[in-house]
Design a protein around this motif. Structure first.
Motif, PDB file in Angstrom:
ATOM      1  N   MET A 141       0.837  -1.193   0.000  1.00  0.00           N
ATOM      2  CA  MET A 141       0.000   0.000   0.000  1.00  0.00           C
ATOM      3  C   MET A 141       0.880   1.255   0.000  1.00  0.00           C
ATOM      4  N   ARG A 142       0.398   2.305  -0.648  1.00  0.00           N
ATOM      5  CA  ARG A 142       1.092   3.588  -0.599  1.00  0.00           C
ATOM      6  C   ARG A 142       0.466   4.433   0.507  1.00  0.00           C
ATOM      7  N   ILE A 143       1.316   5.142   1.222  1.00  0.00           N
ATOM      8  CA  ILE A 143       0.886   5.963   2.350  1.00  0.00           C
ATOM      9  C   ILE A 143       1.121   7.430   2.002  1.00  0.00           C
ATOM     10  N   GLU A 144       0.085   8.235   2.094  1.00  0.00           N
ATOM     11  CA  GLU A 144       0.212   9.665   1.824  1.00  0.00           C
ATOM     12  C   GLU A 144       0.789  10.369   3.041  1.00  0.00           C
ATOM     13  N   PHE A 145       1.595  11.413   2.786  1.00  0.00           N
ATOM     14  CA  PHE A 145       2.193  12.173   3.876  1.00  0.00           C
ATOM     15  C   PHE A 145       2.193  13.657   3.532  1.00  0.00           C
ATOM     16  N   THR A 146       2.323  14.476   4.572  1.00  0.00           N
ATOM     17  CA  THR A 146       2.512  15.920   4.415  1.00  0.00           C
ATOM     18  C   THR A 146       3.793  16.296   5.138  1.00  0.00           C
ATOM     19  N   LYS A 147       4.699  16.967   4.425  1.00  0.00           N
ATOM     20  CA  LYS A 147       5.941  17.446   5.054  1.00  0.00           C
ATOM     21  C   LYS A 147       5.689  18.877   5.524  1.00  0.00           C
ATOM     22  N   MET A 148       5.979  19.130   6.814  1.00  0.00           N
ATOM     23  CA  MET A 148       5.716  20.430   7.413  1.00  0.00           C
ATOM     24  C   MET A 148       6.900  20.822   8.282  1.00  0.00           C
ATOM     25  N   HIS A 149       6.941  22.096   8.677  1.00  0.00           N
ATOM     26  CA  HIS A 149       7.956  22.515   9.641  1.00  0.00           C
ATOM     27  C   HIS A 149       7.460  23.715  10.437  1.00  0.00           C
ATOM     28  N   GLY A 150       8.019  23.847  11.630  1.00  0.00           N
ATOM     29  CA  GLY A 150       7.828  25.033  12.457  1.00  0.00           C
ATOM     30  C   GLY A 150       9.184  25.637  12.725  1.00  0.00           C
ATOM     31  N   LEU A 151       9.512  26.730  12.055  1.00  0.00           N
ATOM     32  CA  LEU A 151      10.804  27.405  12.197  1.00  0.00           C
ATOM     33  C   LEU A 151      11.982  26.476  11.874  1.00  0.00           C
ATOM     34  N   GLY A 152      11.772  25.544  10.933  1.00  0.00           N
ATOM     35  CA  GLY A 152      12.847  24.640  10.528  1.00  0.00           C
ATOM     36  C   GLY A 152      12.861  23.322  11.263  1.00  0.00           C
ATOM     37  N   ASN A 153      12.115  23.196  12.360  1.00  0.00           N
ATOM     38  CA  ASN A 153      11.923  21.915  13.042  1.00  0.00           C
ATOM     39  C   ASN A 153      10.906  21.140  12.208  1.00  0.00           C
ATOM     40  N   ASP A 154      11.361  20.086  11.481  1.00  0.00           N
ATOM     41  CA  ASP A 154      10.520  19.527  10.425  1.00  0.00           C
ATOM     42  C   ASP A 154       9.900  18.182  10.785  1.00  0.00           C
ATOM     43  N   PHE A 155       8.747  17.918  10.134  1.00  0.00           N
ATOM     44  CA  PHE A 155       7.915  16.774  10.460  1.00  0.00           C
ATOM     45  C   PHE A 155       7.388  16.111   9.195  1.00  0.00           C
ATOM     46  N   VAL A 156       7.233  14.815   9.254  1.00  0.00           N
ATOM     47  CA  VAL A 156       6.429  14.063   8.302  1.00  0.00           C
ATOM     48  C   VAL A 156       5.136  13.706   9.023  1.00  0.00           C
TER      49      VAL A 156
ATOM     50  N   THR B 130       4.477  25.881   8.669  1.00  0.00           N
ATOM     51  CA  THR B 130       4.515  25.898   7.208  1.00  0.00           C
ATOM     52  C   THR B 130       4.341  24.494   6.658  1.00  0.00           C
ATOM     53  N   GLU B 131       3.528  24.380   5.619  1.00  0.00           N
ATOM     54  CA  GLU B 131       3.456  23.139   4.852  1.00  0.00           C
ATOM     55  C   GLU B 131       4.466  23.226   3.712  1.00  0.00           C
ATOM     56  N   ALA B 132       5.370  22.252   3.607  1.00  0.00           N
ATOM     57  CA  ALA B 132       6.413  22.266   2.585  1.00  0.00           C
ATOM     58  C   ALA B 132       5.964  21.560   1.307  1.00  0.00           C
ATOM     59  N   PHE B 133       5.510  20.307   1.430  1.00  0.00           N
ATOM     60  CA  PHE B 133       5.045  19.571   0.248  1.00  0.00           C
ATOM     61  C   PHE B 133       4.294  18.323   0.693  1.00  0.00           C
ATOM     62  N   ARG B 134       3.631  17.671  -0.275  1.00  0.00           N
ATOM     63  CA  ARG B 134       2.915  16.424  -0.011  1.00  0.00           C
ATOM     64  C   ARG B 134       3.407  15.348  -0.970  1.00  0.00           C
ATOM     65  N   GLY B 135       3.229  14.106  -0.563  1.00  0.00           N
ATOM     66  CA  GLY B 135       3.645  13.001  -1.409  1.00  0.00           C
ATOM     67  C   GLY B 135       3.122  11.696  -0.869  1.00  0.00           C
ATOM     68  N   SER B 136       3.640  10.585  -1.370  1.00  0.00           N
ATOM     69  CA  SER B 136       3.270   9.260  -0.888  1.00  0.00           C
ATOM     70  C   SER B 136       4.470   8.343  -0.980  1.00  0.00           C
ATOM     71  N   PHE B 137       4.445   7.269  -0.219  1.00  0.00           N
ATOM     72  CA  PHE B 137       5.545   6.314  -0.247  1.00  0.00           C
ATOM     73  C   PHE B 137       5.017   4.911  -0.015  1.00  0.00           C
ATOM     74  N   ASP B 138       5.761   3.950  -0.490  1.00  0.00           N
ATOM     75  CA  ASP B 138       5.514   2.549  -0.207  1.00  0.00           C
ATOM     76  C   ASP B 138       6.461   2.160   0.921  1.00  0.00           C
ATOM     77  N   PRO B 139       5.958   1.658   2.062  1.00  0.00           N
ATOM     78  CA  PRO B 139       6.867   1.304   3.152  1.00  0.00           C
ATOM     79  C   PRO B 139       8.012   0.408   2.722  1.00  0.00           C
TER      80      PRO B 139
END
Length: 272
Positions: free
Chosen positions: A1-16, A256-265
């Motif tokens: 399965m592919r999993i959708e994600f959103t890449k975000m950050h707060g002042l450069g502290n970044d998250f998936v 801030t939202e940086a970008f969105r994408g998906s991945f296969d585990p």
């Protein structure tokens, strides 16, 4: 399965950010989180954030550091998911219930009330948390506070003169902190301003740490060094921290939202 994600950050502290509120995802564990967070072979982030349904709030937020460890709270991530949610929200975390609200400066988050008791940090044994009788080289007598996760704060003349990459992990893993600890070095520049660097438990030296900004501001207020509202300048930018008369900590700043994408585990060696 592919999993959708959103890449975000707060002042450069970044998250998936992975959203499992409507669509179930594979069971999360340390290996999964660390594989996604790896900056060379995964997507790369300081923390992996998992959103889930909640019976106690609008949704539940789980936070995994880059080493795969699950932690109680993350202020920058709370602002990020508040932005993603798009409106005011009550958020369940391991550190308690938080409230995020859109504001003129981005997102404001009610982070709960600080705890100072030694066993609430927690420490390995009883001691004065206002001025701990301990030292690591030139860093002495920190104040300890739990703002959803554990922090020690050292007040110094120049945070950038401290070799945090060397001394940060030494303090983080000291046996006095049974659940490890976030390490903050701060300098007071005015009654309403301070400079901060943070070695984050399980993530390392970070551009910004929301709970670190809260803890350091509260520590400075507790010692009478600043007023009840202060701008905390981190390498990634400023956050405004207020300690209200009802004991609630409010943090305000951008996300801030940086970008969105998906991945296969399987792409990251994960068997889902």
């Amino acid at each position: 399965m592919r999993i959708e994600f959103t890449k975000m950050h707060g002042l450069g502290n970044d998250f998936v950010v992975l959203d499992a509120r409507l669509r179930p995802l594979p069971a999360m564990d340390a290996a999964f989180a660390a594989a996604v967070a790896d900056r060379h072979t995964g997507i790369g982030c300081d923390q992996l954030i998992l959103l889930e349904p909640s019976d106690a709030a609008d949704f539940r937020m789980r936070i995994f550091n880059a080493d795969g460890s699950e932690v109680e709270a993350c202020g920058n991530a709370t602002r990020a998911v508040g932005l993603l949610h798009g409106r005011a929200a009550r958020i369940e975390t391991l550190g308690g219930l938080l409230t995020s609200t859109p504001s003129e400066t981005g997102i404001s988050v009610e982070m709960g009330k600080p705890r100072f008791d030694w066993n609430a940090i927690p420490l390995g044994y009883a001691m004065d948390t206002h001025a701990m009788p301990v030292a690591w080289e030139e860093l002495v007598n920190p104040i300890a506070v739990n703002v959803g996760n554990p922090h020690v704060i050292f007040f110094v003349s120049d945070p950038y003169a401290i070799d945090m990459a060397r001394i940060g992990p030494m303090i983080e893993t000291d046996q006095i902190f049974p659940e490890r600890v976030n390490v903050n070095v701060a300098a007071i520049t005015a009654r309403d301003a301070m400079i901060l660097r943070v070695w984050e438990r399980g993530a390392g030296l970070t551009r910004a740490c929301g709970t670190g900004a809260c803890a350091s501001a509260i520590g400075a207020m507790k010692r009478g060094l600043v007023d009840r509202r202060v701008t905390v300048s981190l390498p990634g930018g400023p956050l405004v921290i207020e300690w209200r008369e009802d004991d609630e900590i409010v943090m305000s700043g951008p996300a801030t939202e940086a970008f969105r994408g998906s991945f296969d585990p399987a792409d990251f060696g994960i068997i889902a």
